[in-house]
Design a protein around this motif. Structure first.
Motif, short mmCIF file in Angstrom:
data_model
loop_
_atom_site.label_atom_id
_atom_site.label_comp_id
_atom_site.label_asym_id
_atom_site.label_seq_id
_atom_site.Cartn_x
_atom_site.Cartn_y
_atom_site.Cartn_z
N UNK A 1 41.69 44.76 39.16
CA UNK A 1 40.99 43.50 38.95
C UNK A 1 39.50 43.74 39.01
N UNK A 2 38.81 43.37 37.93
CA UNK A 2 37.37 43.56 37.85
C UNK A 2 36.62 42.25 37.68
N UNK A 3 35.41 42.20 38.21
CA UNK A 3 34.54 41.04 38.09
C UNK A 3 33.15 41.49 37.69
N UNK A 4 32.56 40.77 36.79
CA UNK A 4 31.16 41.03 36.43
C UNK A 4 30.47 39.69 36.27
N UNK A 5 29.35 39.54 36.94
CA UNK A 5 28.59 38.30 36.82
C UNK A 5 27.10 38.61 36.89
N UNK A 6 26.39 38.05 35.95
CA UNK A 6 24.95 38.23 35.90
C UNK A 6 24.33 36.92 35.45
N UNK A 7 23.52 36.34 36.32
CA UNK A 7 22.87 35.09 35.97
C UNK A 7 23.86 33.95 35.84
N UNK A 8 23.83 33.28 34.70
CA UNK A 8 24.66 32.10 34.48
C UNK A 8 26.05 32.43 33.94
N UNK A 9 26.32 33.67 33.62
CA UNK A 9 27.57 34.01 32.96
C UNK A 9 28.38 35.00 33.79
N UNK A 10 29.69 34.80 33.76
CA UNK A 10 30.57 35.70 34.50
C UNK A 10 31.83 36.00 33.72
N UNK A 11 32.41 37.17 33.99
CA UNK A 11 33.64 37.60 33.35
C UNK A 11 34.60 38.13 34.41
N UNK A 12 35.88 37.91 34.20
CA UNK A 12 36.91 38.52 35.03
C UNK A 12 37.95 39.16 34.12
N UNK A 13 38.43 40.30 34.53
CA UNK A 13 39.47 41.01 33.78
C UNK A 13 40.43 41.61 34.78
N UNK A 14 41.70 41.27 34.64
CA UNK A 14 42.66 41.74 35.62
C UNK A 14 44.00 42.09 35.01
N UNK A 15 44.70 42.97 35.66
CA UNK A 15 46.02 43.35 35.22
C UNK A 15 46.87 43.76 36.42
N UNK A 16 48.13 43.40 36.38
CA UNK A 16 49.04 43.76 37.47
C UNK A 16 50.39 44.08 36.87
N UNK A 17 50.95 45.20 37.24
CA UNK A 17 52.28 45.58 36.78
C UNK A 17 53.18 45.90 37.95
N UNK A 18 54.45 45.55 37.81
CA UNK A 18 55.42 45.79 38.89
C UNK A 18 56.71 46.29 38.28
N UNK A 19 57.24 47.36 38.82
CA UNK A 19 58.51 47.91 38.36
C UNK A 19 59.55 47.76 39.47
N UNK A 20 60.76 47.34 39.08
CA UNK A 20 61.87 47.25 40.02
C UNK A 20 62.95 48.25 39.63
N UNK A 21 63.50 48.92 40.62
CA UNK A 21 64.56 49.88 40.35
C UNK A 21 65.41 50.00 41.62
N UNK A 22 66.58 50.62 41.47
CA UNK A 22 67.50 50.81 42.59
C UNK A 22 67.87 49.49 43.28
N UNK A 23 67.93 48.39 42.49
CA UNK A 23 68.31 47.10 43.05
C UNK A 23 69.81 46.91 42.81
N UNK A 24 70.61 47.21 43.80
CA UNK A 24 72.06 47.22 43.67
C UNK A 24 72.66 45.92 44.19
#
Length: 869
Positions: free
Chosen positions: A275-298
């Protein structure tokens, strides 16, 4: 010639302390001043400067109001507002004797006098002390680390939960008072699954289709708070009969750039988040990503079903073994821009991904009147995939303190695939193949506008309009094939479709009044009109009448010295969701078939609540008694199938009524500054009654009642040198269903974390259900036509190692203006997900909702006024 001097009242200056510099026109006066030759003409009058900081933390106090008064006349002469670094400058001050007054929300008003100005004055650092009286009107003093009590909601602060790190939102919600989450992530509030979940005040079509799946896409590490709104006001959509849940994720309002890395790996899953954030003055940006893997769920399950069909007693015994795997992701791009000091615009786009496959092997034995008639071997792969896009744009204009207008637009689309492929076996030999294709599309476009304005200092008026245009489409077909060769359509189960268009127009008005002795009254009403146009392959037009609803709400609270008493009433509406409507005949497990009902009508619920909370030295106590009365309740109903031997069909009907009466208790005690213990319980009595239609076409009366109890406890410890530990455990008792009881279960976990010395990161380990290899859940359902006993064994022992690190550096900036956003608090969720041998494990989770990011003070509390003097 005349010159003009502009003067500003202290109330107007206080308004500037909210982060914008617009001057209310009713506070501005223009006074003619005669020319005075004694005043110096040179532009070198003295300047007064200073630097404001918090007395406890030493951080700058941004945008505080600074006023200069004439000591002899006590008249306001001039003033200014501190900047984002807490610095202020008052220029062109005529020599004289003054009083400097500094004020800001949450701080005691500070005066500096006498202030003799002959030449430039540098006051240096000025420390402001917190105003505990002001804070007590907003929250329970000293409890912000865990819980806040408002007039219409409970706020649970989740940021310090270390045992859930590396998990998902369902791990957090399990620990929130009044909520209950089963092992598949289905959520209920006070025993009702008719709730609505919002994420940062915004709806999502993936939540509308499945709350459980949506929660798995939200990393626990990114959750700041969870708001549980038990008595929503008229400002909120009328849907979600059980209440509204709003999950607030962590946000960053700092200047500069940073990047947060969160990762974890365990024996049943792994996750990676950036997750990244950039803000300068009056403007801001956010960019994020999240991944999750499930395995061995019996999973391992057994199913015994007995039914009466055609005068015969049919028995099926089934054993199923399964293994699931999945990939889930959530990605977002956000942008915000401050148009001016009192206007802002926010936009964002979010994409959610869910790919979940479940492999299940069934062995079924069939009996008729006690004699075995055959066996079935079936290997099934179920695919539950979706891709969701949410795009929003929001505009907010703040005219003066608490007076604001917003316009919001939201587009959401969820493309879902719920298919299965089955291999039919005789012993080890493949005899045939079966395939069910089911594609669904859920689209929504929403436009909303809201306006609020204070009336005097203790009243607030809110009103708004909203329109939702929703299109739901489902296409399905069955295909057959031999051991080899191509698939062809199945003649006795042809393809079909459902086109379901729903348009909603709504308007609301809400009024809040706070008395001098701290009583708060918030009353409102909402009107909604719903138009439905539906058709299917069997019906050119499905007869579902349009309907309208008036939805009143009343919230009354009395602020105590360290607590609150509140009484609330509201009416809610719950519309059916895609999984209740979808007529696809899902026979992934032919002994336990599911199918929706396009003819469902909305259910209506009246809610009453009496609550009390208070702080006693080191302890905090919260209690609430509630009643819930529902008509046209949308409920799962099961009946025997005469087309498949020993099979049970699960569908949805408006059965009649559901009444519940219960109590919620929450207690927290600080053993010391480093150790705390809390306990909660949700207990209620419920009664369900209604009618359904049997195989012979005759009506059958159904009724069931009983007690439901959940309870749990948590221990937190903050140790030295960055070490922390947390343990949690809960028990959920069997839940009363219309035709029996759904199994209860227990859940516990333990987490340990070590923060790095520079606070840039941490490493930890968390374990759950580590004392037993599996959890057994037994569900028993009965009716005059059948009995069903389902044993489910969940192998959810888990351990995971977590790591997080922060890159970059950010500096403090001014508090950004709140942004308005859309919240669609409607659409009932699709019920329990298929697990193990494909048995249904719940009556369905419903959509739940949340709170707006702007608007009246949370919980309808007293509108913000000047700090007490």
């Amino acid at each position: 010639m005349k010159r003009y001097v502009f003067t500003l009242s202290f109330g107007a200056l206080f308004g500037l302390s909210h982060g914008y510099a617009q001057v209310p026109t009713d506070s501005l006066s223009v006074q003619p001043v005669a020319a005075d030759s004694t005043q110096p003409a040179a532009p070198k009058n003295p300047v007064v400067t200073g630097f404001l900081v918090d007395s406890t933390g030493g951080k700058p106090v941004e945008f505080a109001s600074v006023a200069l008064f004439n000591r002899s006349t006590n008249q306001l002469v001039t003033g200014t507002v501190a900047d984002g670094k807490g610095q202020f400058t008052i220029s062109n001050v005529s020599p004289g004797n003054y009083r400097l007054q500094i004020s800001f929300v949450g701080y005691e008003t500070k005066s500096i006098e006498p202030l003799n100005v002959i030449q430039d004055v540098t006051l240096g650092v000025i420390k402001l002390s917190g105003d505990s009286k002001t804070l007590q009107e907003v929250t329970v003093t000293g409890q912000k680390a865990l819980i806040e009590e408002k007039v219409d909601r409970l706020v649970y602060n989740a940021e310090k939960d270390i045992s859930s790190k590396g998990g998902d939102a369902s791990d957090i919600l399990r620990k929130v008072p009044m909520l209950s989450v089963d092992l598949d992530g289905n959520v209920s509030m006070r025993g009702s699954s008719n709730i609505r979940v919002l994420i940062n005040n915004k709806p999502s079509t993936i939540v509308a289709s499945s709350v459980a799946d949506a929660l798995k896409q939200i990393p626990a590490d990114q959750i700041a708070t969870v708001e549980v709104i038990t008595s929503p006001s008229a400002k909120y959509d009328a849907e979600g009969s059980g209440g509204i849940i709003n999950i607030i994720t962590k946000k960053n309002n700092l200047q500069g750039f940073n990047l947060n890395l969160d990762t974890g790996v365990g024996n049943r899953g792994a996750n990676l988040g950036l997750n990244g954030n950039y803000r300068q003055g009056k403007m801001g940006f956010t960019l994020g990503g999240f991944g999750r893997a499930e395995y061995n769920v019996k999973t391992l399950s057994t199913l015994d079903q007995t039914s009466q069909v055609g005068g015969n007693t049919l028995l099926s015994r089934q054993r199923g073994e399964g293994m699931s795997r999945g990939l889930m992701g959530r990605y977002n791009l956000g942008w915000d821009y401050d148009i001016s000091k009192n206007q802002s615009i926010t936009a964002g786009i979010r994409y959610g991904l869910r790919n979940r496959n479940v492999d299940q092997d069934y062995l079924t034995e069939l009996f008729t009147n006690g004699a075995m008639t055959g066996t079935q071997n079936r290997n099934v792969t179920t695919k539950n995939n979706s891709g969701t896009i949410d795009a929003n744009i929001d505009y907010l204009h703040i005219f003066k303190p608490q007076q604001e207008w917003s316009v919001s637009a939201l587009y959401s689309r969820n493309d879902m695939v719920n298919n299965f492929d089955a291999d039919l076996l005789s012993g080890e030999s493949l005899t045939g193949r079966q395939r069910n294709l089911n594609d669904n599309v859920n689209q929504e476009f929403t436009l909303q506008t809201d306006y609020q304005t204070p009336i005097q200092k203790n009243q607030m008026l809110e009103f708004g309009l909203k329109g939702i245009m929703r299109k739901v489409n489902s296409n399905y077909e069955y295909l057959l094939a031999g051991p080899t060769g191509n698939y062809f359509p199945q003649e006795n189960n042809p393809e079909g479709f459902l086109d379901y268009n729903q348009n909603i127009a709504a308007g609301y008005a809400s009024y809040t009044y706070t008395t001098k002795n701290k009583y708060t009254f918030k009353v409102g009403t909402r009107y909604e009109y719903t138009a439905i146009d539906a058709r299917s392959n069997t019906d050119a037009s499905i007869a579902i009448p349009n309907y309208s609803n008036f939805v009143p709400s009343v919230n009354i609270s009395k602020a105590l010295k360290t607590g609150m008493v509140k009484l609330a009433y509201n009416r809610r509406i719950q519309r059916p969701g895609i999984q209740q409507l979808n007529p696809n005949f899902n026979a992934a497990n032919p002994q336990n078939v599911t199918m929706g009902n396009p003819l469902l009508r909305p259910e209506l619920t009246d809610n009453v609540e009496l609550g009390y909370s208070n702080t006693f030295n080191k302890a905090f106590f919260n209690a609430a008694v509630f009643g819930r009365f529902t008509n046209n309740s949308i409920t799962q109903v099961r009946t025997p199938l005469d087309t498949l031997a020993g099979a049970i069909l699960t569908t949805f009907e408006n059965i009649g009524s559901e009444h519940a009466l219960g109590v919620n208790l929450f207690f927290k005690y600080d053993l010391s500054s480093k150790f705390s213990l809390d306990f909660f319980t949700n207990s209620y009595y419920t009664k369900l009654q209604g009618t359904t239609t049997g195989l012979d076409g005759l009506s059958i009366n159904i009724e069931n009642s009983g007690f439901n109890v959940d309870f749990g406890s948590r221990l937190q410890a903050t140790l030295g040198k960055g070490w922390g530990i947390q343990g949690f455990g809960m028990m959920r008792g069997p839940q009363v269903q219309l035709q029996g009881r759904m199994a209860g279960f227990g859940f516990y976990n333990l987490g340990i974390r070590k923060d790095f010395a520079n606070k840039k990161g941490s490493i930890g380990i968390a374990a759950e259900n580590f004392l037993a290899s599996n959890i057994r859940m037994k569900t028993e359902l009965t009716s005059p036509q059948f009995t069903q006993v389902n044993n489910m064994y969940m192998y959810n022992r888990g351990v995971r190692l977590t790591f997080s690190y922060k890159i970059g550096k950010m500096s403090m900036q001014a508090p950004r203006r709140r942004t308005k956003s859309i919240q669609n608090d409607d659409v009932k969720d699709g019920g329990g997900t298929d697990t193990g041998a494909g048995m249904q494990n719940g009556s369905g989770g419903q959509p739940s909702g949340g709170t707006p990011s702007g608007g009246a003070p949370a919980g309808g509390g007293k509108p913000t006024t000047s700090p007490k003097k």
